[in-house]
Design a protein around this motif. Structure first.
Motif, PDB file in Angstrom:
ATOM      1  N   LYS A   3      39.037  -1.953  24.945  1.00  0.00           N
ATOM      2  CA  LYS A   3      38.472  -1.006  23.984  1.00  0.00           C
ATOM      3  C   LYS A   3      39.084   0.375  24.214  1.00  0.00           C
ATOM      4  N   LYS A   4      39.434   1.039  23.135  1.00  0.00           N
ATOM      5  CA  LYS A   4      40.004   2.382  23.248  1.00  0.00           C
ATOM      6  C   LYS A   4      38.928   3.356  23.705  1.00  0.00           C
ATOM      7  N   GLN A   5      39.334   4.286  24.509  1.00  0.00           N
ATOM      8  CA  GLN A   5      38.432   5.269  25.095  1.00  0.00           C
ATOM      9  C   GLN A   5      38.866   6.678  24.689  1.00  0.00           C
ATOM     10  N   HIS A   6      37.903   7.579  24.653  1.00  0.00           N
ATOM     11  CA  HIS A   6      38.211   8.992  24.468  1.00  0.00           C
ATOM     12  C   HIS A   6      38.737   9.500  25.809  1.00  0.00           C
ATOM     13  N   GLN A   7      39.751  10.334  25.788  1.00  0.00           N
ATOM     14  CA  GLN A   7      40.350  10.880  27.005  1.00  0.00           C
ATOM     15  C   GLN A   7      39.967  12.353  27.134  1.00  0.00           C
ATOM     16  N   TYR A   8      39.584  12.755  28.353  1.00  0.00           N
ATOM     17  CA  TYR A   8      39.148  14.124  28.608  1.00  0.00           C
ATOM     18  C   TYR A   8      39.796  14.661  29.880  1.00  0.00           C
ATOM     19  N   SER A   9      39.847  15.966  29.962  1.00  0.00           N
ATOM     20  CA  SER A   9      40.306  16.646  31.168  1.00  0.00           C
ATOM     21  C   SER A   9      39.270  17.718  31.492  1.00  0.00           C
ATOM     22  N   PHE A  32      39.458  11.922  32.840  1.00  0.00           N
ATOM     23  CA  PHE A  32      38.604  10.743  32.797  1.00  0.00           C
ATOM     24  C   PHE A  32      38.507  10.257  31.364  1.00  0.00           C
ATOM     25  N   SER A  33      37.994   9.054  31.195  1.00  0.00           N
ATOM     26  CA  SER A  33      37.825   8.488  29.859  1.00  0.00           C
ATOM     27  C   SER A  33      36.371   8.079  29.666  1.00  0.00           C
ATOM     28  N   SER A  34      35.974   8.002  28.404  1.00  0.00           N
ATOM     29  CA  SER A  34      34.606   7.624  28.066  1.00  0.00           C
ATOM     30  C   SER A  34      34.602   6.926  26.718  1.00  0.00           C
ATOM     31  N   HIS A  35      33.713   5.958  26.571  1.00  0.00           N
ATOM     32  CA  HIS A  35      33.568   5.323  25.263  1.00  0.00           C
ATOM     33  C   HIS A  35      32.810   6.240  24.306  1.00  0.00           C
ATOM     34  N   ASP A  36      32.131   7.249  24.842  1.00  0.00           N
ATOM     35  CA  ASP A  36      31.386   8.201  24.019  1.00  0.00           C
ATOM     36  C   ASP A  36      32.231   9.429  23.695  1.00  0.00           C
ATOM     37  N   GLU A  37      31.943  10.037  22.551  1.00  0.00           N
ATOM     38  CA  GLU A  37      32.563  11.302  22.181  1.00  0.00           C
ATOM     39  C   GLU A  37      31.654  12.393  22.736  1.00  0.00           C
ATOM     40  N   LEU A  38      32.091  13.049  23.813  1.00  0.00           N
ATOM     41  CA  LEU A  38      31.225  13.942  24.571  1.00  0.00           C
ATOM     42  C   LEU A  38      30.786  15.184  23.805  1.00  0.00           C
ATOM     43  N   PHE A  39      31.619  15.689  22.911  1.00  0.00           N
ATOM     44  CA  PHE A  39      31.219  16.874  22.157  1.00  0.00           C
ATOM     45  C   PHE A  39      30.039  16.576  21.235  1.00  0.00           C
ATOM     46  N   GLU A  40      29.951  15.364  20.720  1.00  0.00           N
ATOM     47  CA  GLU A  40      28.802  14.967  19.901  1.00  0.00           C
ATOM     48  C   GLU A  40      27.531  14.928  20.742  1.00  0.00           C
ATOM     49  N   LEU A  61      27.818  16.251  30.755  1.00  0.00           N
ATOM     50  CA  LEU A  61      28.963  15.935  31.613  1.00  0.00           C
ATOM     51  C   LEU A  61      28.510  15.315  32.931  1.00  0.00           C
ATOM     52  N   GLY A  62      27.447  15.857  33.501  1.00  0.00           N
ATOM     53  CA  GLY A  62      26.941  15.303  34.757  1.00  0.00           C
ATOM     54  C   GLY A  62      26.509  13.859  34.610  1.00  0.00           C
ATOM     55  N   ILE A  63      25.781  13.572  33.549  1.00  0.00           N
ATOM     56  CA  ILE A  63      25.321  12.197  33.309  1.00  0.00           C
ATOM     57  C   ILE A  63      26.497  11.257  33.105  1.00  0.00           C
ATOM     58  N   LYS A  64      27.441  11.666  32.257  1.00  0.00           N
ATOM     59  CA  LYS A  64      28.582  10.794  31.954  1.00  0.00           C
ATOM     60  C   LYS A  64      29.437  10.543  33.193  1.00  0.00           C
ATOM     61  N   LEU A  65      29.721  11.580  33.957  1.00  0.00           N
ATOM     62  CA  LEU A  65      30.566  11.416  35.142  1.00  0.00           C
ATOM     63  C   LEU A  65      29.859  10.600  36.220  1.00  0.00           C
ATOM     64  N   PHE A  66      28.628  10.977  36.526  1.00  0.00           N
ATOM     65  CA  PHE A  66      27.872  10.247  37.546  1.00  0.00           C
ATOM     66  C   PHE A  66      27.608   8.812  37.104  1.00  0.00           C
ATOM     67  N   GLY A  67      27.186   8.654  35.860  1.00  0.00           N
ATOM     68  CA  GLY A  67      26.861   7.325  35.347  1.00  0.00           C
ATOM     69  C   GLY A  67      28.035   6.364  35.391  1.00  0.00           C
ATOM     70  N   SER A  68      29.225   6.841  35.068  1.00  0.00           N
ATOM     71  CA  SER A  68      30.381   5.942  35.088  1.00  0.00           C
ATOM     72  C   SER A  68      30.725   5.506  36.508  1.00  0.00           C
ATOM     73  N   VAL A  69      30.600   6.410  37.468  1.00  0.00           N
ATOM     74  CA  VAL A  69      30.850   6.045  38.872  1.00  0.00           C
ATOM     75  C   VAL A  69      29.779   5.075  39.358  1.00  0.00           C
ATOM     76  N   MET A  70      28.528   5.369  39.033  1.00  0.00           N
ATOM     77  CA  MET A  70      27.429   4.515  39.464  1.00  0.00           C
ATOM     78  C   MET A  70      27.559   3.109  38.876  1.00  0.00           C
ATOM     79  N   LEU A  71      27.839   3.007  37.581  1.00  0.00           N
ATOM     80  CA  LEU A  71      27.959   1.691  36.957  1.00  0.00           C
ATOM     81  C   LEU A  71      29.137   0.889  37.500  1.00  0.00           C
ATOM     82  N   ALA A  72      30.214   1.573  37.833  1.00  0.00           N
ATOM     83  CA  ALA A  72      31.375   0.884  38.408  1.00  0.00           C
ATOM     84  C   ALA A  72      31.083   0.363  39.817  1.00  0.00           C
TER      85      ALA A  72
END
Length: 98
Positions: A3-9, A32-40, A61-72
């Motif tokens: 699945k294509k991901q949104h790319q962020y820096s 990092f990448s995310s399936h969510d569009e973070l600005f939305e 940002l905290g939720i997305k970054l922490f959540g992706s590490v935790m889920l992995a």
């Protein structure tokens, strides 16, 4: 098919020390990448009374970054006890109206 991901820096600049002095040019940047569009997500959180404009970006940002590490690493001993609580928090966050 992946699945294509949104790319962020993300870039963090250390602008002032606790004593008020100015640090040397300290910057940390990572991608990092995310399936969510973070600005939305940030825009949605800005309108919530329990979050507001000042806290929206750090929370999102905290939720997305922490959540992706935790889920992995959800089976790792460090995260295994936290996963159910994080899932409950995310359900509450997504259900509550602005």
């Amino acid at each position: 098919m992946m699945k294509k991901q949104h790319q962020y820096s993300i870039s963090i600049d250390h602008t002032q020390n606790a004593d008020g002095s100015v640090p040397n040019d300290e910057t940390f940047t990572f991608d990092f990448s995310s399936h969510d569009e973070l600005f939305e997500i940030i825009e949605k959180l800005k309108s919530r009374e329990d979050v507001g404009p000042e806290k929206a970006a750090p929370l999102a940002l905290g939720i997305k970054l922490f959540g992706s590490v935790m889920l992995a690493n959800k089976r790792d001993g460090l995260f295994v006890d936290l996963c159910p609580h994080f899932a409950t928090f995310m359900k509450k966050l997504k259900q509550k109206k602005a």
